[in-house]
Design a protein around this motif. Structure first.
Motif, mmCIF file in Angstrom:
data_model
loop_
_atom_site.group_PDB
_atom_site.id
_atom_site.type_symbol
_atom_site.label_atom_id
_atom_site.label_comp_id
_atom_site.label_asym_id
_atom_site.label_seq_id
_atom_site.Cartn_x
_atom_site.Cartn_y
_atom_site.Cartn_z
ATOM 1 N N GLN A 277 0.818 -1.214 0.000
ATOM 2 C CA GLN A 277 0.000 0.000 0.000
ATOM 3 C C GLN A 277 0.854 1.268 0.000
ATOM 4 O O GLN A 277 0.488 2.269 -0.624
ATOM 5 N N LYS A 278 1.973 1.236 0.692
ATOM 6 C CA LYS A 278 2.843 2.403 0.754
ATOM 7 C C LYS A 278 3.414 2.718 -0.619
ATOM 8 O O LYS A 278 3.478 3.886 -1.030
ATOM 9 N N PHE A 279 3.825 1.680 -1.346
ATOM 10 C CA PHE A 279 4.374 1.874 -2.681
ATOM 11 C C PHE A 279 3.294 2.407 -3.634
ATOM 12 O O PHE A 279 3.540 3.344 -4.396
ATOM 13 N N VAL A 280 2.113 1.824 -3.579
ATOM 14 C CA VAL A 280 1.015 2.268 -4.443
ATOM 15 C C VAL A 280 0.646 3.717 -4.134
ATOM 16 O O VAL A 280 0.445 4.527 -5.048
ATOM 17 N N GLY A 281 0.588 4.057 -2.843
ATOM 18 C CA GLY A 281 0.255 5.425 -2.461
ATOM 19 C C GLY A 281 1.302 6.425 -2.910
ATOM 20 O O GLY A 281 0.978 7.508 -3.416
ATOM 21 N N THR A 282 2.580 6.082 -2.730
ATOM 22 C CA THR A 282 3.669 6.972 -3.140
ATOM 23 C C THR A 282 3.676 7.171 -4.647
ATOM 24 O O THR A 282 3.813 8.293 -5.148
ATOM 25 N N LEU A 283 3.507 6.076 -5.387
ATOM 26 C CA LEU A 283 3.505 6.162 -6.844
ATOM 27 C C LEU A 283 2.325 6.995 -7.333
ATOM 28 O O LEU A 283 2.445 7.758 -8.304
ATOM 29 N N SER A 284 1.197 6.871 -6.668
ATOM 30 C CA SER A 284 0.021 7.689 -7.020
ATOM 31 C C SER A 284 0.331 9.167 -6.837
ATOM 32 O O SER A 284 -0.047 10.010 -7.664
#
Length: 303
Positions: A277-284
Motif C-alpha cells: 500500500q505504501k508503494f502504491v500510495g507513493t507512486l500515485s
C-alpha cells in the motif's frame, strides 16, 4: 495568460495548504477518507448535473468514451507484457495502476480553470469510458494477481460500477440530455451551490494525501511504471492530437486525458488485494505531481 497562470498558482497554494494542514497534524490522512467520500458522492455528482444540464451533448463526444476505453485496454495489456518476467505482486500492482485515470478528483478542478464548463463536458465523456477501465479492467488485473483467492465474475464488476455514484450520475444526466428533458430548477439550483465546493475540496484532498516516502529498492520499478504511463500516453496523445479531424477541445481532451494521474481507486484495491500500500500510495502521489507539471506546461502552450 497572466490570469490563467494566476489561477494555476491558486490551485498550487490550495494543494500546499492541504499538505501543510496534514503535516502540522491539524488534519490527518484519515480525515481525507471522509473528505473523499463527500467529493465523490456529493460535490462531483452535483458538478456533473450542472454541467451536462447546460450544454448540448454532440454525437462526436461519444467517441471520447470509445477512445478512453480502448486506450485503457491497450495500456493494460501492454503493461502486463512488459512486466511478464516480474513476480505476481508487481504485475498486479503496476498492471492495475497504468490503465485508469484520476479525472473526478484531479482533472475537473484544473480543467474548469483552463476550459470552463465546456471542458468539464468533454472530460466527463472521457471519464465514462475510463470508469469501465477503473472498475472493470484494473480490478480484474489486481484480483487476478492478488495473493488472496478472489472470485471475480461479471456480476461483481457490474455491482462495483452500479455503486459508483459519479458513474451512475454520468449515465443518467447524459440520457436526460439526449432525450431533451430538463431537470427541475430546484435540483439544478441546489446542485449549483454544492458543485461550487468541488474544486477547493478536491485540491485540499490532493494536498492531504501527498506523501513521498518509499523504499529505494522500488526506484527501478517506479521508473518503468512512469515510462509506461507517460511515455506511451504522451506518444499516443500527440499522435491523435494531429491526426483526429475534430475541434480543438476534443483534441485537448485526448492529449491531456492520457497523461492524467493514476486512478484513486488503486488505493482501496491495494488494500483489498494485499499489495504494498505504501508503494502504491507513493507512486500515485508522484503521478499527481508529474501530471500537474505536464498539464501546466501543455496548457501554457495551447493557450
Amino acid at each position: 495568460m497572466a490570469s490563467f497562470n494566476q489561477q494555476f498558482l491558486y490551485c498550487v497554494l490550495i494543494i500546499g495548504l492541504g499538505y501543510i494542514l496534514r503535516r502540522s497534524n491539524i488534519l490527518k490522512e484519515r480525515d481525507g477518507e471522509g473528505l473523499s467520500r463527500i467529493i465523490f458522492n456529493l460535490t462531483l455528482p452535483a458538478l456533473i448535473i450542472v454541467t451536462f444540464s447546460e450544454i448540448k451533448v454532440e454525437s462526436s463526444l461519444f467517441l471520447l468514451i470509445f477512445i478512453s476505453f480502448i486506450y485503457g485496454i491497450f495500456s493494460g495489456f501492454l503493461t502486463l507484457f512488459v512486466l511478464r518476467k516480474e513476480n505476481r505482486s508487481v504485475k498486479g500492482m503496476i498492471g492495475m495502476m497504468v490503465p485508469g485515470f484520476n479525472i473526478g478528483l484531479f482533472a475537473y478542478p484544473l480543467v474548469e480553470v483552463i476550459f470552463g464548463k465546456e471542458g468539464i463536458t468533454y472530460f466527463g465523456m472521457f471519464d465514462v469510458g475510463n470508469a469501465f477501465i477503473v472498475f472493470g479492467l484494473s480490478y480484474l488485473i489486481g484480483s487476478f494477481y492478488s495473493k488472496k483467492e478472489q472470485t471475480i465474475d461479471f456480476k461483481t464488476i457490474v455491482s462495483k460500477m452500479s455503486k459508483s455514484i459519479p458513474f451512475m450520475t454520468y449515465l443518467v444526466v447524459v440520457m436526460i440530455n439526449l432525450l431533451g428533458l430538463k431537470l427541475p430548477d430546484v435540483v439544478l439550483n441546489v446542485s449549483g451551490i454544492i458543485s461550487a465546493a468541488n474544486m477547493p475540496l478536491s485540491l485540499l484532498l490532493l494536498g492531504i494525501y501527498l506523501n513521498f516516502s518509499f523504499s529505494k529498492s522500488y526506484l527501478k520499478l517506479m521508473m518503468k511504471f512512469l515510462g509506461l504511463r507517460y511515455g506511451v500516453g504522451l506518444a499516443i496523445g500527440v499522435l491523435l492530437f494531429f491526426l483526429l479531424p475534430f475541434n480543438d477541445m476534443f483534441k485537448y481532451t485526448i492529449l491531456i486525458g492520457l497523461i492524467l494521474p493514476t486512478s484513486v481507486s488503486v488505493l482501496p484495491y491495494s488494500v483489498e488485494f494485499e499489495f504494498d500500500q505504501k508503494f502504491v500510495g507513493t507512486l500515485s502521489n508522484v503521478t499527481i505531481i508529474l501530471s500537474f507539471v505536464l498539464l501546466w506546461g501543455i496548457a501554457n502552450i495551447l493557450m
